[in-house]
Design a protein around this motif. Structure first.
Motif, PDB file in Angstrom:
ATOM      1  N   ALA A   1       1.166  -1.404   0.090  1.00 15.48           N
ATOM      2  CA  ALA A   1       0.413  -0.182  -0.142  1.00 15.48           C
ATOM      3  C   ALA A   1       1.240   1.353   0.541  1.00 15.48           C
ATOM      4  CB  ALA A   1      -0.998  -0.161   0.965  1.00 15.48           C
ATOM      5  N   LEU A   2       1.448   1.032   0.674  1.00 15.27           N
ATOM      6  CA  LEU A   2       2.739   1.787   0.936  1.00 15.27           C
ATOM      7  C   LEU A   2       3.521   2.772  -0.892  1.00 15.27           C
ATOM      8  CD1 LEU A   2       4.589   1.539   4.138  1.00 15.27           C
ATOM      9  CD2 LEU A   2       3.252   3.526   3.865  1.00 15.27           C
ATOM     10  N   GLU A   3       3.593   1.889  -1.007  1.00  9.99           N
ATOM     11  CA  GLU A   3       4.408   1.161  -2.736  1.00  9.99           C
ATOM     12  C   GLU A   3       3.653   2.322  -3.707  1.00  9.99           C
ATOM     13  OE1 GLU A   3       5.511  -2.526  -3.522  1.00  9.99           O
ATOM     14  OE2 GLU A   3       7.237  -2.653  -1.887  1.00  9.99           O
ATOM     15  N   ALA A   4       2.365   1.482  -2.649  1.00 14.23           N
ATOM     16  CA  ALA A   4       1.405   2.175  -3.907  1.00 14.23           C
ATOM     17  C   ALA A   4       0.883   3.737  -4.137  1.00 14.23           C
ATOM     18  CB  ALA A   4       0.100   1.310  -3.915  1.00 14.23           C
ATOM     19  N   GLY A   5       1.255   4.444  -3.350  1.00 16.20           N
ATOM     20  CA  GLY A   5       0.982   5.278  -2.577  1.00 16.20           C
ATOM     21  C   GLY A   5       0.478   5.928  -1.879  1.00 16.20           C
ATOM     22  N   LEU A   6      -0.157   5.243  -1.040  1.00 13.96           N
ATOM     23  CA  LEU A   6      -1.534   5.077   0.035  1.00 13.96           C
ATOM     24  C   LEU A   6      -0.655   6.135   1.252  1.00 13.96           C
ATOM     25  CD1 LEU A   6      -3.567   2.351  -0.575  1.00 13.96           C
ATOM     26  CD2 LEU A   6      -3.782   5.072  -1.420  1.00 13.96           C
ATOM     27  N   GLY A   7       0.458   6.441   1.731  1.00 13.48           N
ATOM     28  CA  GLY A   7       0.973   6.534   2.811  1.00 13.48           C
ATOM     29  C   GLY A   7      -0.201   7.831   3.305  1.00 13.48           C
ATOM     30  N   PRO A   8       0.032   8.573   2.612  1.00 15.06           N
ATOM     31  CA  PRO A   8      -0.473  10.111   3.065  1.00 15.06           C
ATOM     32  C   PRO A   8      -2.065  10.107   3.169  1.00 15.06           C
ATOM     33  CG  PRO A   8       0.973  10.476   1.276  1.00 15.06           C
ATOM     34  CD  PRO A   8       0.862   8.524   1.279  1.00 15.06           C
ATOM     35  N   LEU A   9      -2.377   8.920   2.496  1.00 14.09           N
ATOM     36  CA  LEU A   9      -4.018   8.965   2.992  1.00 14.09           C
ATOM     37  C   LEU A   9      -4.182   7.835   4.115  1.00 14.09           C
ATOM     38  CD1 LEU A   9      -7.138   8.916   1.772  1.00 14.09           C
ATOM     39  CD2 LEU A   9      -6.555   6.721   1.149  1.00 14.09           C
ATOM     40  N   ALA A  10      -3.459   7.675   4.738  1.00  9.61           N
ATOM     41  CA  ALA A  10      -3.032   6.680   6.257  1.00  9.61           C
ATOM     42  C   ALA A  10      -3.172   7.758   6.999  1.00  9.61           C
ATOM     43  CB  ALA A  10      -2.090   5.870   5.823  1.00  9.61           C
ATOM     44  N   ASP A  11      -2.053   8.834   6.808  1.00 10.84           N
ATOM     45  CA  ASP A  11      -1.789   9.825   8.172  1.00 10.84           C
ATOM     46  C   ASP A  11      -2.993  10.513   7.598  1.00 10.84           C
ATOM     47  OD1 ASP A  11       0.949   9.030   8.006  1.00 10.84           O
ATOM     48  OD2 ASP A  11       1.458  10.297   6.401  1.00 10.84           O
TER      49      ASP A  11
ATOM     50  N   ARG B   1     -13.341  14.023   8.591  1.00 12.42           N
ATOM     51  CA  ARG B   1     -13.290  14.630   7.063  1.00 12.42           C
ATOM     52  C   ARG B   1     -14.422  12.712   6.745  1.00 12.42           C
ATOM     53  NH1 ARG B   1      -8.215  16.828   4.635  1.00 12.42           N
ATOM     54  NH2 ARG B   1      -7.546  19.045   5.734  1.00 12.42           N
ATOM     55  N   ASP B   2     -14.971  12.962   5.536  1.00 10.19           N
ATOM     56  CA  ASP B   2     -15.503  11.348   5.341  1.00 10.19           C
ATOM     57  C   ASP B   2     -14.817  10.927   4.730  1.00 10.19           C
ATOM     58  OD1 ASP B   2     -16.431   9.674   3.907  1.00 10.19           O
ATOM     59  OD2 ASP B   2     -18.603  10.330   3.475  1.00 10.19           O
ATOM     60  N   PRO B   3     -14.309   9.288   4.781  1.00 16.50           N
ATOM     61  CA  PRO B   3     -13.443   8.397   4.965  1.00 16.50           C
ATOM     62  C   PRO B   3     -13.628   8.002   3.527  1.00 16.50           C
ATOM     63  CG  PRO B   3     -13.779   7.751   6.882  1.00 16.50           C
ATOM     64  CD  PRO B   3     -14.854   8.809   6.598  1.00 16.50           C
ATOM     65  N   ASN B   4     -14.679   8.011   2.996  1.00 16.96           N
ATOM     66  CA  ASN B   4     -14.105   7.620   1.655  1.00 16.96           C
ATOM     67  C   ASN B   4     -14.190   9.405   0.837  1.00 16.96           C
ATOM     68  OD1 ASN B   4     -15.862   4.527   1.290  1.00 16.96           O
ATOM     69  ND2 ASN B   4     -17.328   5.854   2.974  1.00 16.96           N
TER      70      ASN B   4
ATOM     71  N   GLN C   1     -13.169   1.807  -1.468  1.00 17.90           N
ATOM     72  CA  GLN C   1     -12.779   0.595  -0.431  1.00 17.90           C
ATOM     73  C   GLN C   1     -12.040   0.103  -0.782  1.00 17.90           C
ATOM     74  OE1 GLN C   1     -15.040   0.277   1.555  1.00 17.90           O
ATOM     75  NE2 GLN C   1     -13.598  -1.328   3.056  1.00 17.90           N
ATOM     76  N   ALA C   2     -10.752  -0.036  -1.942  1.00 21.32           N
ATOM     77  CA  ALA C   2      -9.467  -0.722  -1.747  1.00 21.32           C
ATOM     78  C   ALA C   2      -8.663   0.254  -1.129  1.00 21.32           C
ATOM     79  CB  ALA C   2      -9.573  -0.381  -3.364  1.00 21.32           C
ATOM     80  N   ALA C   3      -9.071   1.718  -1.487  1.00 16.14           N
ATOM     81  CA  ALA C   3      -7.908   2.294  -0.684  1.00 16.14           C
ATOM     82  C   ALA C   3      -7.187   2.214   0.398  1.00 16.14           C
ATOM     83  CB  ALA C   3      -8.548   3.939  -1.488  1.00 16.14           C
ATOM     84  N   LEU C   4      -9.282   2.786   1.143  1.00 16.48           N
ATOM     85  CA  LEU C   4      -9.361   2.167   2.426  1.00 16.48           C
ATOM     86  C   LEU C   4      -8.676   1.083   3.259  1.00 16.48           C
ATOM     87  CD1 LEU C   4     -12.883   4.082   2.901  1.00 16.48           C
ATOM     88  CD2 LEU C   4     -10.597   4.989   3.204  1.00 16.48           C
ATOM     89  N   GLU C   5      -8.761  -0.420   2.144  1.00 17.38           N
ATOM     90  CA  GLU C   5      -8.239  -1.224   2.846  1.00 17.38           C
ATOM     91  C   GLU C   5      -6.538  -1.371   2.780  1.00 17.38           C
ATOM     92  OE1 GLU C   5      -9.045  -4.293   0.420  1.00 17.38           O
ATOM     93  OE2 GLU C   5     -11.679  -4.222   1.365  1.00 17.38           O
ATOM     94  N   GLY C   6      -6.122  -0.663   1.784  1.00 21.21           N
ATOM     95  CA  GLY C   6      -4.358  -0.678   1.764  1.00 21.21           C
ATOM     96  C   GLY C   6      -4.809   1.104   2.698  1.00 21.21           C
ATOM     97  N   ALA C   7      -4.952   2.050   3.167  1.00 24.06           N
ATOM     98  CA  ALA C   7      -4.438   1.819   4.043  1.00 24.06           C
ATOM     99  C   ALA C   7      -4.959   1.907   5.546  1.00 24.06           C
ATOM    100  CB  ALA C   7      -5.148   4.084   4.542  1.00 24.06           C
ATOM    101  N   ARG C   8      -5.861   1.034   5.638  1.00 24.71           N
ATOM    102  CA  ARG C   8      -6.039   0.572   6.976  1.00 24.71           C
ATOM    103  C   ARG C   8      -4.748  -0.908   6.925  1.00 24.71           C
ATOM    104  NH1 ARG C   8     -11.797  -1.379   8.072  1.00 24.71           N
ATOM    105  NH2 ARG C   8     -11.155   0.450   8.883  1.00 24.71           N
ATOM    106  N   ALA C   9      -4.618  -1.009   6.437  1.00 20.54           N
ATOM    107  CA  ALA C   9      -3.141  -2.223   6.421  1.00 20.54           C
ATOM    108  C   ALA C   9      -1.874  -0.855   6.750  1.00 20.54           C
ATOM    109  CB  ALA C   9      -2.860  -2.759   4.620  1.00 20.54           C
ATOM    110  N   ILE C  10      -1.532  -0.244   6.911  1.00 21.88           N
ATOM    111  CA  ILE C  10      -0.781   0.632   6.864  1.00 21.88           C
ATOM    112  C   ILE C  10      -0.920   1.264   8.703  1.00 21.88           C
ATOM    113  CG2 ILE C  10       0.127   3.319   6.286  1.00 21.88           C
ATOM    114  CD1 ILE C  10      -0.404   3.360   3.073  1.00 21.88           C
ATOM    115  N   LEU C  11      -1.681   1.923   8.609  1.00 20.22           N
ATOM    116  CA  LEU C  11      -2.044   2.559   9.779  1.00 20.22           C
ATOM    117  C   LEU C  11      -1.598   0.733  10.596  1.00 20.22           C
ATOM    118  CD1 LEU C  11      -5.007   4.606   9.261  1.00 20.22           C
ATOM    119  CD2 LEU C  11      -2.395   5.126  10.041  1.00 20.22           C
ATOM    120  N   SER C  12      -2.543  -0.032  10.505  1.00 18.24           N
ATOM    121  CA  SER C  12      -2.804  -1.915  11.385  1.00 18.24           C
ATOM    122  C   SER C  12      -1.184  -1.743  11.962  1.00 18.24           C
ATOM    123  CB  SER C  12      -2.695  -2.725  10.676  1.00 18.24           C
ATOM    124  OG  SER C  12      -4.602  -2.433  11.066  1.00 18.24           O
TER     125      SER C  12
END
Length: 763
Positions: free
Chosen positions: A116-126, A134-137, A154-165
């Motif tokens: 997920a980080l490699e896909a650039g979802l780190g900023p979303l998790a932050d 703000r609305d997560p969706n 939903q796919a983006a949120l799953e990646g963000a959840r993996a990063i935060l977990s």
């Protein structure tokens, strides 16, 4: 002083200078017994146990510092070492804390979070963590990347959840907090596996068991893990008594400032905290705490083994007496060996008084002949198979021929077979059959338990519980240290000690011990301690470390019979010069010595504290710290478990001590258990060793006899016949613990006089 020195000093509540003195002496090659006995003036009178702790803690902290440097180097190479992180790593006080800090930087396989980080979802998790208003969706909609299979919010949120977990599960401060919470409110749970109730009956007490982690008794922990290993039990750690680990999820949420305030992102973040707990953190803590629980139980078991071993080695010696040793048996006969006062074998034979031979008269005549021929003073009877029959046979002989004044003593034969079949026994007694060697071992351990038991691997003695389950390396290290401390505390007679015993003396070891024995055999007994310098390869350092612990009763230097070190002989000369008297006039004269001031004889090498120790030794030269030898006889007519009835009050001998109670030999070939709750009527007993010692003679009351399970419940709370039976224990599934080597009629420890008075025994 170094950081390590200061830390150990704080832990032991002693001065850093004391710790540093011990570390310096260890660095110079000094042994723990030597430091404890002859360098008190340098370290401030620390005892051998404190010195052992310093030695062990220093090793632990040195290893930890080496690991700390490795971790700092690895993180630095990754370019992620900040000043704040470095300071936190340097402050870490335990290896567990250090590893928690390293967890985010440890090389790991490619995880969902990394993808997920490699896909650039780190900023979303932050952003999701920082802006729950703000609305997560809506936030996720700005991070869609169809080419990376992130084509829906939903796919983006799953990646963000993996990063935060993963972030939550690698936060060292949070992990420490959750580990502490788990330890305080978690439980150890054991259940019998379906269909294993019958075959696993030895673990019956653990079929439906639960205990708080922080209070789980070590013997229960070890029994549970053994049952799991043998596939009879399911064992797990439960975060709390009731399902639903709300406290842990709340702790995660609180740590990251997540709260349910009705904002659009609150529910998603709380679900993420719950997901992190269930999929990552709980598993990590479960594994870590299982190991912590095991290690704690292991340490307690090993320490108990060491305490029992020390008591056993400190058992009272019968001393220089002629002994007839009998190793009982039915079909194979009763093996006999006669030893002189030094343990030298004078005679041996085998008789067959019992079934199937029935040659009782012949056996009695043979035993009588050996006793008279060699003027036997003590008759040692092994406590194994046919022990009570042999004891009865000897009693008949003593009654039939009143002129025989020998005293019979029941001696534990546990481990005699280990010795008799050993390579050392074959070298020590090359002309004797293995079976006769066992009898020799029984007789010699009556004369001097320490000198004989030292020939056997400590782990084979069986005083403790679960010795085969714990780390054999840790067990061997602790028991070796116990043997070393005990042998040197008692002292060793240089001219009669075996190479096995000499090898345990400070500074000697196996090679030098063999050289000493070879030199003694070739040149005759040592006339004094100085003659020890003539032994090949025994240099000045070895002499310094060993000489004070060696005794020579027939030495031409009287001080060689004492614990005064040869390096201190000039101090004694100054004392004699001032008194104008001879050594023989002041040795043992405590009244006269007590009037002397240590400072009057001190110098740069021997300060007043060192001189005070010398004066103390002169007052009681060569005093054996072991108790006086006594004998005890089992009750007549009580020879089998079937002879026992509730309410009987019987004499017995403590053969093993575990943290849940005490095992006592009643002479019925099966030890009974005095549960810890039945040890004293004066109140709660935390440590059984504070009440009795191995080898101690006691009187016990039979509470319950379980013939099918072959268990005997006993009580030392005499006169309380209406007491309920003590709790059952799973401590020894399937069998009673092995009897220790010296479950003989001798006593051990500080409570001996009281115990024998209590038991109405004779000296």
């Amino acid at each position: 002083m170094t950081q390590i020195t200061n830390q150990i000093a704080a832990e032991l509540a002693v001065r850093p200078e004391q710790v540093q003195a011990v570390i310096d002496l260890l660095g110079e090659g000094a042994t723990v017994p030597f430091i404890a006995r002859y360098r008190k003036h340098l370290h401030g009178d620390l005892d051998d146990q404190q010195i052992r702790v310093i030695e062990e803690r220093r090793g632990y902290l040195v290893e930890m510092n080496e690991r700390r440097e490795t971790i700092l180097g690895t993180i630095s190479e990754q370019g992620k070492l900040t000043d704040e992180l470095k300071a936190t790593i340097l402050r870490a006080a335990t290896k567990a804390e250090l590893e928690d800090l390293y967890l985010p930087y440890r090389p790991k396989r490619r995880t969902k979070a990394q993808i997920a980080l490699e896909a650039g979802l780190g900023p979303l998790a932050d952003a999701l963590l920082a802006h729950p208003e703000r609305d997560p969706n809506v936030q996720a909609g700005g991070f869609l990347k169809p080419d990376a299979a992130i084509d829906t919010p939903q796919a983006a949120l799953e990646g963000a959840r993996a990063i935060l977990s993963e972030r939550f599960s690698e936060d060292a401060k949070l992990l420490g907090r959750l580990r502490d919470l788990y330890w305080r409110q978690g439980e150890l749970v054991a259940k019998v596996k379906e269909g294993k109730e019958e075959v696993g009956s030895k673990f019956r007490d653990l079929f439906d068991y639960a205990s708080p982690l922080m209070k789980a008794p070590s013997h229960r922990v070890l029994a549970a893990f053994r049952g799991e290993k043998e596939d009879f039990l399911d064992v797990r750690l439960r975060p709390e008594p009731e399902e639903g680990a709300v406290g842990y999820i709340s702790a995660i949420a609180s740590h990251f400032k997540i709260a349910d305030k009705g904002r659009p992102g609150d529910r998603w973040l709380l679900d993420t905290a719950r997901w992190a707990w269930r999929t990552k953190i709980e598993l990590h803590l479960n594994v870590a705490l299982r190991m912590d629980l095991w290690e704690r139980a292991e340490r307690e078991a090993i320490e108990l083994f060491a305490v029992n071993l020390r008591s056993l080695l400190f058992a009272a010696p019968a001393g220089s007496k002629r002994v007839l040793a009998l190793d009982p048996g039915f079909k194979a006969g009763v093996k006999m060996a006669v030893m002189d006062a030094t343990g030298r074998v004078l005679d041996f034979a085998t008789v067959y008084p019992f079934v199937p031979h029935h040659r009782s008269e012949e056996a009695q005549q043979s035993i009588r002949a050996l006793i008279r021929k060699h003027s036997v003073e003590l008759i040692a009877i092994g406590n194994g198979t046919a022990s009570r029959e042999t004891e009865r046979l000897v009693a008949e002989i003593l009654k039939r021929w009143p002129d025989i004044k020998a005293t019979k003593v029941v001696v534990s034969e546990a481990g005699a077979s280990v010795y008799s079949a050993s390579e050392y026994a074959s070298r020590e007694l090359p002309d004797l059959d293995v079976s006769i060697r066992g009898a020799v071992s029984i007789g010699r351990r009556l004369q001097d338990p320490m000198a004989e038991l030292i020939k056997i691997e400590p782990r084979s003695i069986g005083v403790g519980s679960y010795q085969h389950d714990v780390s054999q390396t840790l067990l061997a290290k602790r028991l070796d240290a116990t043997v070393e401390d005990t042998v040197n505390a008692i002292g060793v007679e240089l001219n009669t000690a075996s190479s096995k015993l000499l090898a345990r003396v400070s500074g000697i070891g196996e090679s030098l011990a063999e050289n000493i024995v070879s030199y003694r055999d070739a040149n005759g007994p040592f006339r004094n301690r100085e003659a020890l310098r003539n032994v090949p390869r025994l240099g000045p350092k070895a002499f310094e470390l060993a000489a004070g612990f060696l005794r020579i009763q027939d030495s031409d230097q009287p001080l060689d019979r004492s614990g005064v070190h040869p390096e201190a002989y000039p101090v004694v000369d100054r004392i004699l010069s001032k008194l104008g008297d001879e050594l023989k006039s002041i040795l043992g004269n405590s009244a006269r010595l007590s009037k002397l001031r240590a400072s009057d004889f001190a110098d740069e090498r021997f300060p007043p504290a060192a001189v005070a120790d010398i004066l103390t030794e002169l007052a009681k030269p060569g005093r054996d710290p072991r108790p006086d030898f006594r004998t005890v006889e089992f009750a007549d007519g009580v020879e089998d478990i079937k002879d026992l009835e509730p309410g009987m009050v019987l004499p017995g001998i403590v053969t093993n001590i575990v943290n849940y109670g005490v095992f006592v030999d009643l002479g019925v070939h099966l030890d009974g258990l005095v549960h810890i709750s039945q040890l004293s009527s004066k109140g709660f007993v935390k440590d059984p060793n504070s009440v009795v010692k191995i080898g101690e003679a006691v009187r016990v009351r039979v509470v319950e006899v379980d013939l099918p399970r072959k268990r005997i419940s006993l009580s030392m709370r005499l006169g309380e016949a209406n007491d309920p039976a003590p709790p059952k224990t799973a401590a020894a599934p399937g069998r009673m613990p092995k009897k220790p080597m010296q479950s003989q009629s001798s006593n051990s420890g500080n409570a001996f006089a009281e115990a024998f008075a209590r038991a109405g025994l004779r000296k």
